[in-house]
Design a protein around this motif. Structure first.
Motif, PDB file in Angstrom:
ATOM      1  N   ARG A 141       0.858  -1.188   0.000  1.00 48.94           N
ATOM      2  CA  ARG A 141       0.000   0.000   0.000  1.00 48.94           C
ATOM      3  C   ARG A 141       0.895   1.239   0.000  1.00 48.94           C
ATOM      4  NH1 ARG A 141      -5.118  -0.987   2.513  1.00 48.94           N
ATOM      5  NH2 ARG A 141      -5.483   1.221   2.197  1.00 48.94           N
ATOM      6  N   CYS A 142       0.513   2.213  -0.810  1.00 47.88           N
ATOM      7  CA  CYS A 142       1.277   3.454  -0.898  1.00 47.88           C
ATOM      8  C   CYS A 142       1.172   4.220   0.427  1.00 47.88           C
ATOM      9  CB  CYS A 142       0.755   4.308  -2.053  1.00 47.88           C
ATOM     10  SG  CYS A 142       1.533   5.938  -2.149  1.00 47.88           S
ATOM     11  N   ALA A 143       2.307   4.680   0.941  1.00 52.42           N
ATOM     12  CA  ALA A 143       2.344   5.379   2.232  1.00 52.42           C
ATOM     13  C   ALA A 143       1.759   6.785   2.139  1.00 52.42           C
ATOM     14  CB  ALA A 143       3.769   5.447   2.746  1.00 52.42           C
ATOM     15  N   TYR A 144       1.492   7.266   0.927  1.00 51.90           N
ATOM     16  CA  TYR A 144       0.994   8.630   0.765  1.00 51.90           C
ATOM     17  C   TYR A 144      -0.479   8.676   0.383  1.00 51.90           C
ATOM     18  CZ  TYR A 144       5.947   9.623   0.969  1.00 51.90           C
ATOM     19  OH  TYR A 144       7.254   9.684   1.375  1.00 51.90           O
ATOM     20  N   CYS A 145      -0.935   7.744  -0.472  1.00 53.78           N
ATOM     21  CA  CYS A 145      -2.327   7.792  -0.921  1.00 53.78           C
ATOM     22  C   CYS A 145      -3.087   6.516  -0.584  1.00 53.78           C
ATOM     23  CB  CYS A 145      -2.398   8.075  -2.424  1.00 53.78           C
ATOM     24  SG  CYS A 145      -1.889   6.664  -3.441  1.00 53.78           S
ATOM     25  N   GLY A 146      -2.392   5.481  -0.125  1.00 56.79           N
ATOM     26  CA  GLY A 146      -3.080   4.233   0.216  1.00 56.79           C
ATOM     27  C   GLY A 146      -3.356   3.344  -0.982  1.00 56.79           C
TER      28      GLY A 146
ATOM     29  N   ALA B 217       5.428   2.941  -2.028  1.00 51.69           N
ATOM     30  CA  ALA B 217       4.741   4.080  -2.642  1.00 51.69           C
ATOM     31  C   ALA B 217       4.302   3.711  -4.054  1.00 51.69           C
ATOM     32  CB  ALA B 217       5.654   5.308  -2.691  1.00 51.69           C
ATOM     33  N   CYS B 218       3.208   4.336  -4.505  1.00 47.80           N
ATOM     34  CA  CYS B 218       2.818   4.124  -5.893  1.00 47.80           C
ATOM     35  C   CYS B 218       3.708   5.012  -6.760  1.00 47.80           C
ATOM     36  CB  CYS B 218       1.334   4.438  -6.105  1.00 47.80           C
ATOM     37  SG  CYS B 218       0.939   6.179  -5.996  1.00 47.80           S
ATOM     38  N   ARG B 219       3.763   4.693  -8.034  1.00 46.88           N
ATOM     39  CA  ARG B 219       4.648   5.414  -8.938  1.00 46.88           C
ATOM     40  C   ARG B 219       4.262   6.894  -9.015  1.00 46.88           C
ATOM     41  NH1 ARG B 219       8.272   2.873 -11.838  1.00 46.88           N
ATOM     42  NH2 ARG B 219       7.266   0.885 -11.421  1.00 46.88           N
ATOM     43  N   ALA B 220       2.958   7.192  -9.010  1.00 40.25           N
ATOM     44  CA  ALA B 220       2.505   8.582  -9.139  1.00 40.25           C
ATOM     45  C   ALA B 220       2.970   9.427  -7.953  1.00 40.25           C
ATOM     46  CB  ALA B 220       0.974   8.619  -9.260  1.00 40.25           C
ATOM     47  N   CYS B 221       2.782   8.893  -6.724  1.00 38.77           N
ATOM     48  CA  CYS B 221       3.224   9.644  -5.540  1.00 38.77           C
ATOM     49  C   CYS B 221       4.738   9.778  -5.516  1.00 38.77           C
ATOM     50  CB  CYS B 221       2.743   8.964  -4.263  1.00 38.77           C
ATOM     51  SG  CYS B 221       0.957   9.133  -3.988  1.00 38.77           S
ATOM     52  N   ASN B 222       5.426   8.690  -5.866  1.00 43.92           N
ATOM     53  CA  ASN B 222       6.886   8.714  -5.836  1.00 43.92           C
ATOM     54  C   ASN B 222       7.409   9.780  -6.800  1.00 43.92           C
ATOM     55  OD1 ASN B 222       9.536   7.978  -5.295  1.00 43.92           O
ATOM     56  ND2 ASN B 222       9.158   5.793  -5.498  1.00 43.92           N
TER      57      ASN B 222
HETATM   58 ZN   LIG Z   1       0.360   6.898  -3.855  1.00 39.36          ZN
END
Ligand SMILES: [Zn+2]
Length: 149
Positions: free
Chosen positions: A78-83, A109-114
């Motif tokens: 799970r992405c630490a920023y958006c879940g 993290a997901c690629r978009a948040c990263n």
């Molecule tokens: Zn994310």
């Protein structure tokens, strides 16, 4: 070869050499052996049993080496920023600014948040972490204290 606790519970496995040493020291007895085969004065054992009960509670916590795959697994992908679904690992303090690949400095993290976070810390980016990084531990059983090394 299997080692049984004094109460017949399977405890762990040791080499034949280790088992012979335990027999010679009198801390274990032969519980099962190969018919007709001997090893010195003993029947050739296939299973030995400790004479003294060993508490199973002697456990040690040991940290795993940090890997990107390990970080994603720790954070359950799970992405630490958006879940969302994480397929990358983000350095909380960016690697370009000296942040290391350690359990406490990485999150899934997901690629978009990263990509959006880029070379910034979460505070600079204005997006707090949804999770707190931690060092995962696994529990391993120790050898009985009196067993030869
Ligand atoms: Zn994310």
């Amino acid at each position: 070869m299997q080692v049984l606790n004094a109460g017949y519970e399977p405890l762990h496995h040791v080499s034949l050499q280790h088992a012979i040493t335990m027999l010679a020291r009198g801390v274990a007895i032969v519980e099962e052996f190969v018919e007709g085969a001997t090893f010195g004065p003993h029947p050739l054992p296939t299973k030995v049993r400790l004479l003294r009960y060993v508490a199973m509670g002697w456990l040690q916590r040991r940290a795993e080496a940090c890997t990107k795959a390990g970080v994603r697994a720790r954070d359950r992908h799970r992405c630490a920023y958006c879940g969302g679904r994480a397929d990358t690992v983000d350095h909380v303090v960016p690697a370009s600014r000296g942040g290391a690949l350690t359990w406490l400095n990485t999150v899934a993290a997901c690629r978009a948040c990263n990509n959006a976070k880029a070379d910034r810390t979460p505070a600079e980016w204005g997006r707090p972490l949804l999770v707190t990084p931690y060092v995962p531990e696994r529990v391993v059983a120790l050898r009985p204290a009196f067993a030869p090394a």
